[in-house]
Design an enzyme around this catalytic site. Sequence first.
Site, PDB file in Angstrom:
ATOM      1  N   ASP A  25       0.811  -1.210   0.000  1.00  0.00           N
ATOM      2  CA  ASP A  25       0.000   0.000   0.000  1.00  0.00           C
ATOM      3  C   ASP A  25       0.847   1.264   0.000  1.00  0.00           C
ATOM      4  OD1 ASP A  25      -2.626   1.204   0.106  1.00  0.00           O
ATOM      5  OD2 ASP A  25      -2.140   1.805   2.159  1.00  0.00           O
ATOM      6  N   ARG A  26       2.126   1.152   0.397  1.00  0.00           N
ATOM      7  CA  ARG A  26       3.001   2.335   0.440  1.00  0.00           C
ATOM      8  C   ARG A  26       3.451   2.772  -0.950  1.00  0.00           C
ATOM      9  NH1 ARG A  26       2.264   5.348   4.783  1.00  0.00           N
ATOM     10  NH2 ARG A  26       2.200   4.050   6.657  1.00  0.00           N
ATOM     11  N   MET A  58      -8.109   5.486   2.820  1.00  0.00           N
ATOM     12  CA  MET A  58      -8.241   6.686   1.983  1.00  0.00           C
ATOM     13  C   MET A  58      -6.983   6.990   1.168  1.00  0.00           C
ATOM     14  SD  MET A  58     -11.284   7.803   2.398  1.00  0.00           S
ATOM     15  CE  MET A  58     -11.066   9.385   1.590  1.00  0.00           C
ATOM     16  N   ARG A  59      -5.938   6.181   1.345  1.00  0.00           N
ATOM     17  CA  ARG A  59      -4.706   6.487   0.621  1.00  0.00           C
ATOM     18  C   ARG A  59      -4.924   6.405  -0.886  1.00  0.00           C
ATOM     19  NH1 ARG A  59      -1.288   3.652   3.327  1.00  0.00           N
ATOM     20  NH2 ARG A  59      -0.367   5.371   4.495  1.00  0.00           N
ATOM     21  N   ALA A  60      -5.748   5.477  -1.341  1.00  0.00           N
ATOM     22  CA  ALA A  60      -5.991   5.335  -2.778  1.00  0.00           C
ATOM     23  C   ALA A  60      -6.593   6.601  -3.363  1.00  0.00           C
ATOM     24  CB  ALA A  60      -6.910   4.148  -3.037  1.00  0.00           C
TER      25      ALA A  60
END
Length: 694
Positions: A193-194, A274-276
């Site tokens: 995800d990073r 919410m990173r996407a």
Amino acid sequence: MSTRYPFTAVVGMDDLRLALLLNAVSPAVGGVLVRGEKGTAKSTAVRALAELLPAVPVVAGCRFSCDPASPDPGCPDGPHEAGPGAERAARMVELPVGASEDRLVGSLDIERALAEGVKAFEPGLLADAHRGILYVDEVNLLHDHLIDLLLDAAAMGFSNVEREGVSVRHAARFLLVGTMNPEEGELRPQLLDRFGLTVEVAASRDPEQRVEVVRRRLAFEDDPAAFAARGADEEAELRGRIVAARALLPQVTLGDAVLLQIAATCAAFEVDGMRADIVMARTATALAAWAGRTGVTSEDVRQAALLALPHRRRRSPFDAPGLDEDKLDETLEQFKGEDPDPDPDPEPDGPDDGGPGDGGPGDGGPGGGGPDGGGIPPQGDGPAPEDVPAPEEAPVPEPAPQRAGAGERAAVKAAEPFRTKVLSVPGLGEGAAGRRSRARTEHGRTTGSTRPRGALTKLHLAATVQAAAPHQKARGRTGRGLVVRRDDLRQATREGREGNLVLFAVDASGSMAARQRMSAVKGAVLSLLLDAYQRRDKVGLVTFRGRDAEVALPPTSSVDAAAARLEQLPTGGRTPLSAGLLKAHDVLRVERLRDPSRRPLLVVVTDGRATGGRAAGDPVALAARAARLHAAEGTASVVVDCETGPVRLGLAGRLALELGGTAVTLDELRADAIAGLVRDVQTGHAGHASRRAA
């Protein structure tokens, strides 16, 4: 200094080149993960990117690359006064898979810190990569403790180095770029995800493009400097375009309609967190700037989704990355608003005259410069021999569908996987870091101390003070500081968890051929494979049916490859149990030579029946003899008893006794079962003898 392959000479791979360039325009996008088969120029393209990045202004003499316009107030080399500073080329720092923690974060002189209170700090790779690129080749093989450090630095933008109360903190903001071959295993979800964007690359199947690749590669190897000089103008043009896009980036606006499309797309594909949404917004903005526009369009959102979402929608390691483009188009159309005016009168030869993903050889963009491109001579984009890392294990070929022959039934689908109980190897190992069995590791809880062998890496403070205390008077101590000498230092011994080699020996004979039964068996093995993925194990698969056994999958870190083999497995024929156990013995013997520190766990999935194979003799006696070979070598083992029905023969339990292991039923394998938790698989002659006596 060696000449790097020019970025503009890479053939094809439009998505990869675009993703790298977008990160060069906006480092806030968050980096790139490049997934692909070996020999596809992943490393070549990434290393070439560093040559395109603009120079970095730094404080002269600062080892931590502080920005002279706003120096870090906590810089270990500071404090710095604001000033003009100096410029240096952007760095691309490579993190080797086998690097130590001290090499990554830096190291302190513990002896001086204790005796003098001086923070004598040697910066590591995170400091070198600040305001540049941190590149990890084969990132999926990186040790867990290094991944944790990378996660912390990527999340906070700084690195903390702590040694028994002495700490140093410095800024560490970098563009994280990783390459990996999925055949060798997947990434932990936290690190996955990073990465802001992900790209899948594969060798072209177009003969003409492959010819162009080889031609360019050979030309580059003949004279790298001359070849690079011929393409210098095109490289300079692309570098200037990056600078222009960076300057335009602050002026790009995201309208409410575009933000709604981004949010709706992330919700439609059920990505976590919410990173996407944030990464998609930054990527769409960078796309607009790269095209020379100040407004973001729906097409920018679509392209951003294709780069930012595939690796975030995976729910298990067996899910193939990717997006349903029809669903994406439907979502964008449903929430489509008024697109901003994309500058209707752009400069005819401006930066929006074709993006990096538009050109193949000859288009003048990255990857262009073919015979009609006027700037790049023929050259290959495949990595040089030194760029191709030696594989840690044998490559895994694509599984060929197995057809059911005489006496066989076609493969059935596996039942739904479930959470399994913990199966671990007893004793204390020293294998690769993982999450299955107890082991002496560099990380974990402290269990004691010892004199250091070589460089001190983990100080045991109490033991060090205890060793130094009796000698303070003889050493003439007069002040408050403790007089510490090298002989006083003590290394902390720690206990953590290791990954194991989990070798499955699966009975695929006629006695297992009932469709419902085999489906349940496959579901159980798939569940154990998921557990192996989470615990960072290597896995292998041996199957036996008919008259012999075969190695369906040599030991590998690619758990999804094992799942693919399992899915294609048909059933039928006789039950050569002894052949399966002997084949498993051969596999483990070879693996002990290759990796002696990785302890094996043998999982035999069978109902215990033995009806013969190629070997002559009593099948049951032969199976017992083969099982005793594993017991004699102390191989930890567990037998998953697949026998069903009201009348049971208990043959799997007898096999477990011969193996010196434990037998569990399919129901007992579930973590939520009422039966007792299987924690340690009993091994050794003493345990074996006690079971036989019982």
